[in-house]
Design a protein around this motif. Structure first.
Motif, short mmCIF file in Angstrom:
data_model
loop_
_atom_site.label_atom_id
_atom_site.label_comp_id
_atom_site.label_asym_id
_atom_site.label_seq_id
_atom_site.Cartn_x
_atom_site.Cartn_y
_atom_site.Cartn_z
N TRP A 410 0.92 -0.87 0.08
CA TRP A 410 -0.20 0.09 -0.15
C TRP A 410 0.95 1.13 0.22
O TRP A 410 0.17 2.67 -0.42
CB TRP A 410 -0.45 0.30 1.20
CG TRP A 410 -2.39 -0.30 1.38
CD1 TRP A 410 -3.50 0.20 0.50
CD2 TRP A 410 -3.05 -1.94 1.11
NE1 TRP A 410 -4.41 0.10 -0.15
CE2 TRP A 410 -4.44 -1.65 0.47
CE3 TRP A 410 -2.39 -2.81 1.42
CZ2 TRP A 410 -5.40 -2.25 0.78
CZ3 TRP A 410 -2.98 -3.69 1.23
CH2 TRP A 410 -4.79 -3.84 1.23
N ARG A 412 2.18 3.15 2.52
CA ARG A 412 1.36 4.01 3.60
C ARG A 412 2.32 3.30 4.96
O ARG A 412 2.46 2.11 5.67
CB ARG A 412 -0.39 3.22 4.18
CG ARG A 412 -0.92 4.16 2.71
CD ARG A 412 -1.14 5.50 2.52
NE ARG A 412 -2.34 5.26 2.08
CZ ARG A 412 -2.77 6.70 1.56
NH1 ARG A 412 -2.68 7.85 2.42
NH2 ARG A 412 -3.74 6.29 1.05
N MET A 415 -0.57 3.22 10.69
CA MET A 415 -0.68 4.31 11.66
C MET A 415 -0.37 3.77 13.39
O MET A 415 -0.78 2.68 13.52
CB MET A 415 -2.09 4.58 11.91
CG MET A 415 -2.11 5.69 10.55
SD MET A 415 -3.46 6.38 10.32
CE MET A 415 -3.54 7.22 11.53
N SER A 495 -7.53 1.95 9.30
CA SER A 495 -6.91 3.67 9.31
C SER A 495 -5.31 3.60 8.49
O SER A 495 -4.83 4.93 7.80
CB SER A 495 -6.82 3.67 10.64
OG SER A 495 -6.60 3.08 11.91
N SER A 496 -4.75 2.83 8.45
CA SER A 496 -3.47 2.82 8.37
C SER A 496 -3.65 3.40 6.62
O SER A 496 -3.19 3.62 5.84
CB SER A 496 -2.26 1.61 8.41
OG SER A 496 -2.38 1.50 9.65
N LEU A 498 -6.85 4.16 4.48
CA LEU A 498 -6.81 5.17 4.16
C LEU A 498 -6.62 6.19 4.36
O LEU A 498 -6.36 7.38 4.08
CB LEU A 498 -8.49 4.99 5.26
CG LEU A 498 -9.44 3.71 4.55
CD1 LEU A 498 -10.52 3.96 5.05
CD2 LEU A 498 -9.59 4.11 3.27
N PHE A 499 -5.71 6.65 5.97
CA PHE A 499 -5.20 7.51 6.17
C PHE A 499 -4.02 7.80 6.19
O PHE A 499 -2.96 9.06 7.11
CB PHE A 499 -6.03 8.19 7.51
CG PHE A 499 -7.60 8.25 7.44
CD1 PHE A 499 -8.34 9.19 6.57
CD2 PHE A 499 -7.98 7.72 8.16
CE1 PHE A 499 -9.54 8.72 6.13
CE2 PHE A 499 -9.84 7.71 8.22
CZ PHE A 499 -10.50 7.60 7.31
N GLY A 500 -3.10 6.94 6.66
CA GLY A 500 -1.66 6.36 7.13
C GLY A 500 -0.59 7.31 6.34
O GLY A 500 -1.28 7.32 4.88
N LYS A 501 -0.02 7.88 7.06
CA LYS A 501 1.69 8.86 5.81
C LYS A 501 1.54 7.83 4.84
O LYS A 501 1.95 6.24 5.22
CB LYS A 501 2.59 9.37 6.60
CG LYS A 501 3.76 9.94 6.70
CD LYS A 501 3.95 10.42 7.48
CE LYS A 501 5.75 11.21 7.60
NZ LYS A 501 6.82 9.60 7.95
N LYS A 502 1.63 8.86 3.46
CA LYS A 502 2.09 8.03 2.42
C LYS A 502 3.64 7.55 2.78
O LYS A 502 4.74 8.13 3.35
CB LYS A 502 2.34 8.83 0.90
CG LYS A 502 1.17 9.02 0.72
CD LYS A 502 0.69 8.92 -1.22
CE LYS A 502 -0.34 8.69 -2.04
NZ LYS A 502 -1.76 8.80 -1.60
#
Lengths: 565, 179
Positions: A410, A412, A415, A495-496, A498-502
């Motif tokens: 992914w 990512r 998180m 959440s990783s 969807l929203f995790g830091k690239k």
């Protein structure tokens, strides 16, 4: 030939990644995690209902919930994830393009539609027939149809895998033999074909029977063939999660198998002998001879068990060898103490190995002895055993590799890293507790799939020993713990994604997820034969003593029940 | 590293790790011991499941059970109306599983042998004799004949441990063993 624009190069491993394969891996993994979330929640409801003081659900809802739990976690979660592993072990590890991605998507859609259809049938309430759906108990036709669709989709996944192996060989994307992890995945895929064929042979007539097109299905015949699917599908899991163990050990620590020959031979033993374990479920059935039972239940002289015991040495041995090579050489266990326990991938992998061997492996062999099955069949010992293999073993291993898949596939960052650090331990402990306490209750005779062990509404009365009630309460608590671990996993992963830091291209240095020198640096094959492995020798020694003692204790238990012949 | 192909092509010619060889030896010996134990237990053990089974029409089985009940009923169990049957020692006794009852209640004598006929007249059921803990699967259309010798007096419950529908948890039978 492969179109170069369809590839990216992984900054962490240096491997070329086929983008259509990557999309399919993501889709299958996500579908698997969704099934796990639903099935896990259903499992919690079941555990809390079987806690006698709580008895959360009414009877009818309990049986519906239990049916859904079995299907969602044992079938849908695990097989979706396994298809993702097959695509990873073929396209990614062999640096190849995936064969026929569009067809793979057709397979995915069939699996998804099948899973939804069966879930719909179960939630309608007229298909509470349990995962096993033994005839002549009848579910709605949609129940069987959904499973058949799912199986056809999974079969397509297997053939995509085989075709990718052919393409990779043909296009010379690798040299020599396929890697051990791919070899393990190949084992899983071959067993999967056998499994799905068995499923088709029995479920298609059962579907026709549920539509009144066939008058009768023999209940014994049904079980013999159904379990050729039901048990073999668990052998897919074993092969797949052993492959995942080797994979994590290699990626995190650069571990090599002690010798390729032995590890591959152990996988080969799975292919040759695991299939006949249908017999494990038929040891106390009428009309099947002891000769048949003894040969089949023992996988022809326990040769598949020998395979697993070899992996049981080879996997920790590989870890010890790798750690010793990195300089952790003091004493028997410095390598283990200084292992990366804070890395959830490694922690999940190693605890999965221990739980699978000590809890799942030993109990499975004991329960599978022809006569010992008399004191265990259909008691809670059975789910106790397979929660050790499939939850503490397979599921924990799959969770562990997810902590590598999210950053690598992914791209990512994970998180809530602190939560992630604890997750494998919490989930593992819960799963191990479930297994142990159910086995304990089963040893005391408590029935599986039973809503009320107080027998409140029965015409007669009977009480299990008080200890059994304690076991069921502890099982409920362990179920809660496992559920917390499961929720943590789903929250972290979702959440990783969807929203995790690239994950940047320099993350390989700043925040490595695979070991230093993990990538190509240790791509060499070499015998670890010169290294001494005292720690692993002690571990397998302890394992063997536990196995030996527990095996004979159960024969002692058996010798105390009413004589019968 | 396992996720990459072996560098040397001929991995099957690599020598084995010494302890690996020892472990494989231990495993193989243990495998033979465990395999042999199941066979040996058929000779020296007292707990072996019967290999005697017949196909049977559920109606025929029900009729035979009823015949035994008519002949040997000694009393009814409390106010449940379930007959308690005391067949002669050494005889053929019938236990019928149905949704959701074990029929009838049997009264057996300690240390006497009986030929227990087990079958179901509808779905599958699980014969789970507690607390001695003997568990046998019961199929419709198949009659298993088990030679059984109760070695302890008392009251034993028969739990159904194969899920058989909504009344499954109420399916409870009983065997009395008297001195």
């Amino acid at each position: 030939m492969a179109d170069a624009t369809l590839f990216r190069t992984c900054p962490d491993t240096g491997l070329p990644v086929h983008l259509p394969a990557q999309r399919l891996i993501k889709a299958n993994a996500v579908a698997g995690v969704l099934a796990l979330a639903l099935g896990g929640l259903q499992g919690l409801m079941v555990a809390l209902t079987r806690w006698p003081d709580l008895q959360l659900l009414p009877a009818e809802a309990f049986y519906t919930m239990l049916t859904g739990h079995g299907l969602n976690v044992l079938l849908f979660w695990i097989i979706f994830f396994e298809v993702a592993i097959l695509y990873f072990a073929s396209a990614i590890l062999l640096k190849s393009r995936l064969a026929a991605p569009n067809l793979a998507w057709v397979g995915f859609v069939l699996m998804a539609v099948g899973a939804l259809t069966t879930n719909y049938a179960v939630f309608q309430g007229d298909s509470s027939v349990m995962f096993t759906s033994y005839v002549p108990m009848r579910a709605s036709p949609l129940f069987y149809l959904g499973i058949i669709l799912f199986a056809v989709g999974a079969l397509i996944g297997c053939f995509i895998f085989f075709a990718t192996l052919v393409i990779a060989k043909d296009e010379k994307t690798y040299e020599g033999s396929i890697p051990l992890v791919t070899f393990g995945a190949l084992t899983a895929a071959i067993i999967a074909v056998f499994t799905i064929a068995s499923g088709a042979i029995i479920l298609i007539p059962t579907l026709l029977w549920s539509l009144d097109l066939i008058p009768e299905i023999d209940p014994l015949l049904y079980k013999v063939i159904w379990w050729a699917m039901g048990h073999s599908s668990q052998q897919i899991n074993v092969s797949a999660h052993v492959a995942v163990w080797y994979c994590i050990a290699a990626m995190v620590l650069g571990a090599k198998p002690l010798s390729e020959k032995v590890s591959r031979m152990a996988f080969l033993m799975y292919i040759l002998f695991l299939q006949i374990a249908s017999a494990h479920h038929l040891l106390v059935e009428p009309g099947i001879s002891s000769n048949w039972k003894i040969f089949n239940t023992s996988y022809a002289l326990y040769l598949a068990v020998v395979g697993s015991m070899i992996h049981g040495l080879s996997v920790p041995g590989a870890v010890e060898a790798a750690q010793r090579r990195r300089g952790f050489t003091r004493g028997a266990f410095e390598w283990l103490r200084k292992a990366p326990w804070g890395n959830p991938a490694f922690a999940g992998m190693f605890t999965s190995l221990v739980y699978f061997g000590f809890l799942g492996g030993i109990s499975g062999v004991v329960m599978g002895a022809e006569q010992l099955n008399l004191i265990m069949h259909n008691t809670l010992y059975v789910p106790g055993h397979f929660h050790a293999t499939v939850v503490a073993g397979t599921t924990l291993a799959f969770m562990a590799i997810t902590y590598l898949v999210v950053p690598l596939i992914w791209r990512r960052e994970i998180m809530f890293p602190t939560l992630a650090k604890w997750q494998p331990y919490i989930f593992g402990l819960g799963a191990a507790g479930i297994s142990l306490f159910m086995m304990g209750a089963g040893t005391l005779g408590v029935s599986r799939r039973h809503w009320d062990i107080n027998f409140t509404d029965a015409a007669l009365s009977f009480s299990y020993p008080d200890t059994a009630f304690l076991m069921m309460a502890l099982n409920g608590l362990s179920g809660l713990l496992a559920a917390i671990g499961g929720v943590m996993f789903v929250v972290i992963v979702v959440s990783s994604i969807l929203f995790g830091k690239k994950r940047g291209d320099d993350a390989a240095e700043t925040n490595p997820v695979i070991g230093v020198g993990g990538g190509q640096a240790v791509a060499s094959y070499g015998s670890e034969g010169t290294l001494k492995l005292p720690g692993t020798m002690i571990l397998v020694g302890v394992f063997f003593i536990a196995f030996f003692l527990y095996y004979w204790v159960n024969w002692k238990y058996l010798s105390e029940v009413w004589p019968l012949s | 590293m396992a996720i990459f192909p072996p560098e040397k092509r001929i991995w099957w010619k690599e020598p084995l790790h010494g302890f690996e060889l020892v472990w494989i030896g231990i495993c193989l010996v243990w495998a033979i011991v465990m395999f042999g134990t199941m066979i040996v237990w058929h000779v020296i053990g007292e707990q072996n499941l019967s290999n005697t089974a017949y196909r049977i029409d559920p109606d025929v089985f029900a009729a035979r059970t009823e015949a035994m009940v008519t002949q040997y009923t000694v009393r009814e169990e409390g106010d449940t109306g379930i007959p308690v049957v005391h067949p002669p020692a050494g005889s053929d006794v019938y236990l019928q599983a149905s949704l959701w009852q074990w029929y009838p209640i049997l009264e057996l004598e300690k240390d006497k042998e009986y030929r227990l006929h087990l079958s179901s007249i509808d779905w599958q059921h699980g014969f789970s004799l507690q607390p001695t803990n003997i568990n046998v699967q019961v199929h419709p259309g198949y009659e298993m004949v088990i030679t059984l010798k109760p070695n302890k007096a008392g009251e034993f419950g028969i739990v159904c441990n194969e899920f058989c529908g909504i009344g499954h948890h109420n399916m409870l039978g009983r065997i009395y063993v008297v001195e």
